[in-house]
Motif scaffolding. Structure first.
Motif, short mmCIF file in Angstrom:
data_model
loop_
_atom_site.label_atom_id
_atom_site.label_comp_id
_atom_site.label_asym_id
_atom_site.label_seq_id
_atom_site.Cartn_x
_atom_site.Cartn_y
_atom_site.Cartn_z
N VAL A 1 0.85 -1.18 0.00
CA VAL A 1 0.00 0.00 0.00
C VAL A 1 0.89 1.23 0.00
CG1 VAL A 1 -1.83 1.24 1.20
CG2 VAL A 1 -1.73 -1.26 1.30
N PRO A 2 0.71 2.15 -0.93
CA PRO A 2 1.54 3.35 -0.94
C PRO A 2 1.21 4.25 0.24
CG PRO A 2 -0.20 3.51 -2.57
CD PRO A 2 -0.26 2.12 -2.04
N PRO A 3 2.13 5.14 0.63
CA PRO A 3 1.87 6.04 1.77
C PRO A 3 1.01 7.20 1.35
CG PRO A 3 4.00 6.52 0.84
CD PRO A 3 3.45 5.36 0.05
N LYS A 4 0.81 8.12 2.27
CA LYS A 4 0.09 9.33 1.95
C LYS A 4 0.88 10.16 0.94
CE LYS A 4 -2.13 9.76 6.48
NZ LYS A 4 -3.47 9.45 5.97
N LYS A 5 0.16 10.88 0.10
CA LYS A 5 0.82 11.75 -0.86
C LYS A 5 1.63 12.83 -0.17
CE LYS A 5 -0.01 10.36 -5.05
NZ LYS A 5 1.09 10.09 -5.98
N ASN A 6 1.21 13.21 1.03
CA ASN A 6 1.97 14.23 1.75
C ASN A 6 3.40 13.78 2.06
OD1 ASN A 6 -0.16 15.97 1.71
ND2 ASN A 6 -0.79 15.63 3.84
N LEU A 7 3.60 12.48 2.27
CA LEU A 7 4.96 11.99 2.52
C LEU A 7 5.81 12.19 1.28
CD1 LEU A 7 7.01 10.54 4.32
CD2 LEU A 7 6.14 8.38 3.43
N GLU A 8 5.28 11.87 0.11
CA GLU A 8 6.02 12.08 -1.13
C GLU A 8 6.34 13.56 -1.31
OE1 GLU A 8 4.05 10.47 -4.49
OE2 GLU A 8 4.05 8.40 -3.74
N THR A 9 5.33 14.42 -1.07
CA THR A 9 5.54 15.85 -1.25
C THR A 9 6.58 16.39 -0.29
OG1 THR A 9 3.23 16.07 -1.93
CG2 THR A 9 4.38 18.08 -1.33
N LEU A 10 6.57 15.91 0.96
CA LEU A 10 7.56 16.37 1.95
C LEU A 10 8.96 15.97 1.53
CD1 LEU A 10 8.12 17.68 4.69
CD2 LEU A 10 7.72 15.44 5.75
N ILE A 11 9.13 14.74 1.04
CA ILE A 11 10.46 14.31 0.58
C ILE A 11 10.90 15.12 -0.62
CG2 ILE A 11 11.74 12.37 -0.41
CD1 ILE A 11 9.97 10.51 1.27
N TYR A 12 10.01 15.30 -1.59
CA TYR A 12 10.34 16.13 -2.75
C TYR A 12 10.73 17.54 -2.32
CZ TYR A 12 8.97 13.11 -6.68
OH TYR A 12 8.91 12.12 -7.64
N THR A 13 10.01 18.10 -1.35
CA THR A 13 10.28 19.46 -0.89
C THR A 13 11.68 19.59 -0.32
OG1 THR A 13 7.93 19.84 -0.42
CG2 THR A 13 9.52 21.27 0.69
N CYS A 14 12.07 18.63 0.50
CA CYS A 14 13.40 18.69 1.12
C CYS A 14 14.50 18.50 0.09
CB CYS A 14 13.50 17.63 2.22
SG CYS A 14 12.44 17.94 3.65
#
Length: 898
Positions: free
Chosen positions: A70-83
């Motif tokens: 199951v993939p994680p929340k999209k916010n986790l992807e966005t947070l990693i991309y942001t950093c």
């Protein structure tokens, strides 16, 4: 972070990440996460483990079913991309209105957030497929769900959210499913860049050599901070003659970069020990097999020089080697850990590890001197004389175990360095140092892995003939050693000291180290053809080992224990065949123990069990109970002996005359033969003494030692399949402590359900290498008489003994790596990394604290520290590898092969 109100606001935004998914990636709200925190404590305290785990689940309430991806929340992807995007922007362009404004604050916060997130991603089994796709497949367009329109949003570049990758018309065409994107447009199915994980690693490596961050400040031609990466080696030493002059701030920043790299590489922590060596850890694969050549050389030289150039013997009082506080100390510790994590990684794809390759190519003598000095500076701290001049006791440096690993790695991969150490007197220093760490840790269950490593280091050194020759140097100044290493009334060479220490490790640990008994005996076997003038006390200790290993209690306890007896007999043969004239005291002790060897030749299951019953009855009569400590009890006789009469039963009564429990003494079993305490062979020829032919084990008569060694498995050699039964202790580091005992005896950790039979005896007893010793005993008996004068051996009056069979050239037994033993080795290293992080970063500030680690188990102690224990059901890989190599010969150590 400032006031408590701002912390509460920040914490509420952390909660929002889990509560409100699909927050737009181009929202300025994301910037607060790398702008507001002021310290690493802010990041780790405000991002609790529950906060991070909530981001890894698709719904806040439900956990995925076991095994489901199951993939994680999209916010986790966005947070990693942001950093990652911010790290890239700060490295490639000036992002502030004031170009002189420092970038360190935001860079460090981005790194701390990523270091916090990655372990929780690795521990989540349901994210395995997502992790591989998100980090290690070619980067593709990202999407955020459009909640207003209830459909997927417009695709964009995750590292640049404002860059849309499709026009609205093409979106409409996609919805209709009928049109293709325009020529100049990129589609979500088309890769838009290198994998995100590789991109992040490249950024971090460049940050290790970035001016005004990890290197001193440098201005460009316009007077502005230079944004160009300079691959300058941090400190002088290997590959560099002048240090760059890192400031304390530079060192603090380098610590943060290395900490994130370790977090990124810690995928191995979440793989079981028996699988870790065969599992592709993508961050390590990319770091070790695909680095830019200049960056890799600068990185390995910087790490090695930082570690080896550090001198803990400062003039500060009190001397404190703790890692907390001092950025230089932290940098040395983490640099050493990252260097070892990179060097030890066995790439499952077969690609060459560039860091191991660079270490193997070192060849300059000045580099070897620099390495040797750096190693000894750290390792000698507990045994140096500084304590007598300063008002504080000497302490071990926390990263001494990692320095031993570095020493072992260099010995394995670099033949020139191995020769540099072994063929000089430096080998003596390292023998003493390695034995010190082994002896100081042998009684601590949490440090058993370190003892195993020390023993394997000695085995690696002992395969070289020059090492055995060097051991003949007289050991001077033994009384100045620490009390735990000192041998009372010691006189002799380094060879005497090594053999005595091995005897101590085997007889005072109550079976805790049983998995490395074969390695300890292999060391004796490797040095036996070269050591000369063994002292009488040392010779007695070798015969004490023989008495215990050949005892019925030990041989009948486990199916594979006779393998260790073979190793010890081979070592004794090596002394007699190659250094007979130079080891008169050893020959005397062997002759005085002749009845033990003849009793071994006549060994039977029936006689052995009868002897154990007799000893048990004696203990019962003394009020000591009727059980056998070894776990071999008399009921075995009823199950496997009474119904089967041994064909050798006529020889069994001799066992009753050989004491098994008492410590070996020179004359304790030969008095009735008239053997005196004289230093010469004056014993008469007993009426029951066999002829030379009768002294050779059955089925091996008229066959040379060399010929017997060539027999197939089951006919004189030893099978790998049965050797695994030689030890079952768990790894990597911790065994359940055994009950204390004052007797110096060899023990095993637990009783086994093994039932010895006469048929089993016949599979190994006839093939023991006893011929050389029995030949010597018969020679002595034939050339002496009861009234003969005390004449030294080797004179015309007392002819020297010459083996009656062909003597093979000395061979060595090297430790051979397997995927299982390498799993133990990696678990040992990562256990040290984990323990160091816990000790340095208290509570929730640890990178891996509270995560579900699979490489080893973590046991909290009452004092707040942690102990590392192998997972339930783990295989004792070191013991299995050692036992499987008992009858295999290697002329020199070889680099590990996966």
């Amino acid at each position: 972070m400032g006031a408590s109100e701002s912390k509460l606001t920040f914490k509420e935004d952390v909660f929002r990440l889990a509560r409100e998914d699909n927050i737009p990636a181009d929202n300025a709200w994301w910037a607060q996460f790398y702008e507001l925190p002021e310290t690493a404590d802010d990041v780790f305290a405000l991002w609790s483990p529950n906060d991070v785990r909530n981001l890894t689940l698709n719904t806040a309430a439900d956990k995925p079913a076991p095994g489901a991806q199951v993939p994680p929340k999209k916010n986790l992807e966005t947070l990693i991309y942001t950093c990652v995007a911010r790290l890239q922007a700060l490295q490639t362009r000036r992002c502030y209105a004031d170009p002189h404004q420092p970038i360190a604050h935001e860079v460090l916060n981005c790194m701390r957030i990523l270091a916090r997130l990655l372990p929780y991603i690795y521990e989540a089994d349901h994210l395995g497929e997502w992790e591989r796709d998100f980090f290690w497949n070619e980067r593709r367009a990202a999407r955020i769900w459009d909640t207003k329109r209830n459909r997927p949003g417009e695709p964009f570049d995750g590292l640049s959210p404002s860059k849309k990758l499709r026009t609205s018309s093409s979106d409409e065409q996609e919805n209709n499913g009928s049109a293709e994107a325009g020529e100049e447009e990129e589609t979500p199915s088309k890769p838009i860049g290198a994998p995100l994980g590789e991109h992040l690693i490249d950024l971090l490596v460049r940050y290790l050599f970035f001016p005004s961050f990890t290197l001193p400040k440098k201005l460009d031609s316009e007077g502005l901070p230079d944004l160009k990466v300079h691959y300058h080696i941090w400190n002088s030493g290997i590959g560099c003659r002048q240090s760059v002059g890192m400031t304390k701030d530079n060192e603090k920043h380098a610590v943060e970069v290395i900490r994130l790299l370790l977090s990124l590489c810690s995928r191995q922590l979440y793989i079981p020990a028996h699988m870790v060596a065969e599992t592709d850890a993508r961050p390590l694969t990319y770091l070790t097999t695909s680095p830019d050549r200049q960056a890799a050389l600068s990185m390995i030289c910087s790490l090695m020089n930082t570690v080896l150039k550090y001198n803990p013997a400062t003039w500060r009082v009190p001397i404190d080697f703790t890692i907390e506080g001092d950025p230089k100390t932290k940098l040395v510790n983490l640099s050493l850990q990252l260097l070892l994590v990179l060097a030890l990684y066995p790439d499952p794809t077969g690609e060459a590890n560039q860091y191991r390759k660079a270490m193997s190519r070192l060849h300059r003598v000045e580099d070897f001197q620099f390495i040797q000095q750096g190693l000894t500076t750290v390792l000698t701290q507990p045994v140096s004389g500084m304590a007598s001049y300063l008002p504080v006791p000497q302490r071990n440096i926390p990263w001494a175990p990692e320095m031993l690993i570095l020493f072992w790695e260099l010995l394995q991969v670099n033949k020139r360095f191995r020769s540099f150490i072994i063929e000089t007197d430096r080998a003596h220093d390292f023998v003493v140092l390695v034995l010190y760490y082994a002896m100081s840790a042998k009684d601590e269950p949490a440090k058993q892995g370190m003892v195993r490593m020390c023993v394997l280091i000695l085995q690696t050194m002992s395969v070289e003939a020059a090492f055995g020759e060097r051991l003949n140097k007289v050991f001077v100044g033994q009384e100045s050693l620490p009390s735990g290493l000192r041998v009372g009334n010691f006189h002799g060479s380094y060879g005497d000291f090594l053999v005595t220490s091995i005897h101590t490790l085997m007889t005072t640990t109550q079976g805790r180290l049983e998995s490395i008994y074969p390695a300890l005996l292999a060391i004796v076997n490797n040095i036996a053809p070269y050591i000369r003038d063994l002292q009488r006390a040392t010779s007695s200790k070798l015969l004490d080992l023989f008495a215990q290993i050949s005892s019925p209690k030990f041989l009948l306890e486990r199916e594979g224990n006779h393998h260790m007896l073979q190793l010890l007999l081979q070592a004794m043969n090596g002394i007699l065949e190659h250094q007979y004239q130079a080891n008169r005291r050893f020959v005397e002790v062997v002759v005085r123990s002749r009845r033990r060897f003849r009793a071994l030749r006549d060994f039977t299951v029936e006689g052995a069990v009868a002897e154990l019953d007799r000893q048990a009855q004696e203990r019962k009569d003394r009020g000591a109970g009727d059980g056998l400590a070894s776990g071999v009890r008399s009921p075995v006789r009823m199950n496997s002996i009474d119904s089967i009469r041994s064909p050798l039963s006529a020889r069994s009564p001799q066992l009753g005359n050989v004491p098994e429990d008492s410590t070996f003494a020179l004359c304790d079993d030969d008095d009735d033969d008239g053997m005196t305490s004289s230093a010469t062979f004056t014993a008469p020829l007993s009426a029951s003494t066999s002829l030379v032919d009768d002294a050779v084990p059955m089925q091996s008569r008229s066959m040379s030692e060399k010929a017997r060694g060539k027999q197939p498995v089951g006919q004189g050699s030893f099978s790998r399949s049965t050797s695994r039964n030689a030890s079952t202790a768990s790894l990597p580091a911790l065994l359940t402590p055994q009950s204390s005992s004052t007797n110096n005896t060899i023990s095993t950790s637990a009783p086994q359900t093994f039932r010895p039979t006469p048929e089993w005896i016949e599979t190994w007893l006839p093939y023991l290498p006893l011929h050389t010793i029995l030949d010597l005993l018969d020679h002595v008996a034939a050339t002496t008489s009861r009234d003969a004068p005390a004449v030294p051996a080797g004179t015309p009056e007392h002819p020297g003994w010459v083996p009656s069979q062909e003597v093979a050239s000395p061979t060595s037994q090297a430790f051979q790596w397997t995927s299982l033993s390498l799993g133990w080795y990696l678990s040992l290293l990562w256990g040290l990394v984990y323990a160091s992080d816990v000790a340095t970063n208290k509570g929730v500030n640890g990178i891996w604290t509270g995560t579900s680690i699979k490489l080893f188990n973590i046991v909290a102690s009452t004092g707040g520290s942690v102990s590392l224990r192998s997972p339930k059901g783990a295989i004792d890989a070191v013991g299995a590898s050692l036992a499987s190599r008992i009858s295999s010969i290697a002329l020199s150590p070889r680099e590990r092969e996966t």
